[in-house]
Scaffold this active site. Structure first.
Site, short mmCIF file in Angstrom:
data_model
loop_
_atom_site.label_atom_id
_atom_site.label_comp_id
_atom_site.label_asym_id
_atom_site.label_seq_id
_atom_site.Cartn_x
_atom_site.Cartn_y
_atom_site.Cartn_z
N HIS A 167 -3.11 -9.76 14.29
CA HIS A 167 -3.17 -10.40 12.98
C HIS A 167 -1.83 -10.31 12.25
O HIS A 167 -1.05 -9.38 12.46
CB HIS A 167 -4.32 -9.87 12.13
CG HIS A 167 -4.18 -8.47 11.62
ND1 HIS A 167 -5.24 -7.60 11.56
CD2 HIS A 167 -3.13 -7.79 11.11
CE1 HIS A 167 -4.83 -6.45 11.05
NE2 HIS A 167 -3.55 -6.54 10.76
N ASP B 178 -1.00 -10.34 1.21
CA ASP B 178 -2.46 -10.21 1.14
C ASP B 178 -2.91 -9.13 0.17
O ASP B 178 -2.10 -8.37 -0.36
CB ASP B 178 -3.03 -9.97 2.55
CG ASP B 178 -2.28 -8.88 3.31
OD1 ASP B 178 -1.50 -8.14 2.69
OD2 ASP B 178 -2.47 -8.76 4.52
N ASP C 171 -4.75 -6.38 16.83
CA ASP C 171 -5.41 -7.58 17.34
C ASP C 171 -4.53 -8.82 17.17
O ASP C 171 -4.98 -9.94 17.39
CB ASP C 171 -6.76 -7.79 16.62
CG ASP C 171 -6.61 -7.90 15.11
OD1 ASP C 171 -5.46 -7.82 14.60
OD2 ASP C 171 -7.64 -8.06 14.42
N GLU D 182 -7.01 -12.95 10.98
CA GLU D 182 -7.58 -12.31 12.16
C GLU D 182 -7.75 -13.33 13.28
O GLU D 182 -7.70 -14.54 13.03
CB GLU D 182 -8.97 -11.74 11.79
CG GLU D 182 -8.96 -10.76 10.61
CD GLU D 182 -8.53 -9.35 11.01
OE1 GLU D 182 -7.84 -9.18 12.04
OE2 GLU D 182 -8.90 -8.40 10.29
#
Ligand code: PGA
Length: 244
Positions: A141, A70, A139, A146
């Site tokens: 991810h 990313d 979370d 997400e």
């Protein structure tokens, strides 16, 4: 849990060494292997170990290709906080990999959709990712995928959640400087890797690690999809391992 192999290290440093063993084996078998790389604090011990192992003559990166997960949208490759810069500083500039054999999504691309398509095509033209490194966010991810109501397939643009913006603000002068969007490989891109190595270290990751591998597969915990991948090696330290 079906296919996941779990290695538990005493420390984060040792987790990095165990992960280096995995990459060393992949590259020994296939010198032109395609490795998927990640940013964040978690991979740093691994990257230090890989640099040391090449210096010691145990790994040769000269034919290896790398694709990163990313990049922040809007950051130039040489921006202090760009993931391209992170990769150069922490790994790529210190090993013999050829610059033209390393790719990171372009944060400044004018046509993001086209760039994402080309990113997928490049990985495909290399024959796919042989070994993908992953960390995990609090979370759940992976990359910048997400929690959502579905698993996004391909490389795409994402809006970052407040949790991720908060977690990453430590790297920026102020929270306002943290980009609000990013480009990430999709869950499908990640799942297409032949082998996956996930490193999880630190007590703050214990809860999400438990949900990921011992809970239901749920796009609200994006990493939980890894339960369906046939070749995952989970490397965690004792602090992150959710059982005694
Ligand atoms: P960290 O980030 O290694 O800095 O905790 C992991 C991630 O967000 O994927």
């Amino acid at each position: 849990m079906l296919h996941t192999r779990i290695l538990i290290a005493d420390t984060a440093e040792q987790a990095g060494k165990l992960a280096a063993d995995e990459f060393e084996a992949v590259i020994a078998k296939k010198p032109a292997a395609v490795i998927g790389l990640a940013t964040g604090s978690t991979p740093l011990p691994l990257y230090r170990e890989l640099i040391a192992r090449e210096k010691a003559g145990k790994i040769d990166f000269s034919k290896v290709r790398s694709a990163n997960l990313d990049e922040y949208k809007g950051l130039a490759p040489d921006h202090e906080q760009s993931y391209r810069k992170f990769m150069q500083d922490n790994l790529l500039s210190h090993i013999s990999i050829k610059p033209e054999n390393t790719i990171v999504p372009l944060g400044l691309a004018e046509d993001i959709e086209k760039m994402c398509q080309e990113y997928e095509e490049k990985i495909e033209s290399w024959g796919g990712v042989d070994c993908q490194l992953l960390g995990i966010g609090h979370d759940g991810h992976i990359g910048f995928n997400e929690p959502e109501d579905h698993f996004p397939a391909m490389t795409h643009e994402v809006k970052l959640t407040e949790m991720t913006i908060n977690a990453n603000k430590r790297f920026f002068d102020s929270i306002d400087d943290v980009p609000r969007a990013a480009i990430t490989m999709g869950i499908g891109t990640i799942m297409a890797a032949k082998k996956i190595v996930m490193i999880v270290t630190g007590a703050d990751k214990k809860e999400i690690l438990k949900k990921t591998f011992w809970g239901p597969v749920d796009p609200q915990v994006p990493a939980s999809i890894l339960q369906f991948h046939p070749d995952v090696t989970l490397i965690c330290d004792k602090a992150a391992y959710p059982f005694d």
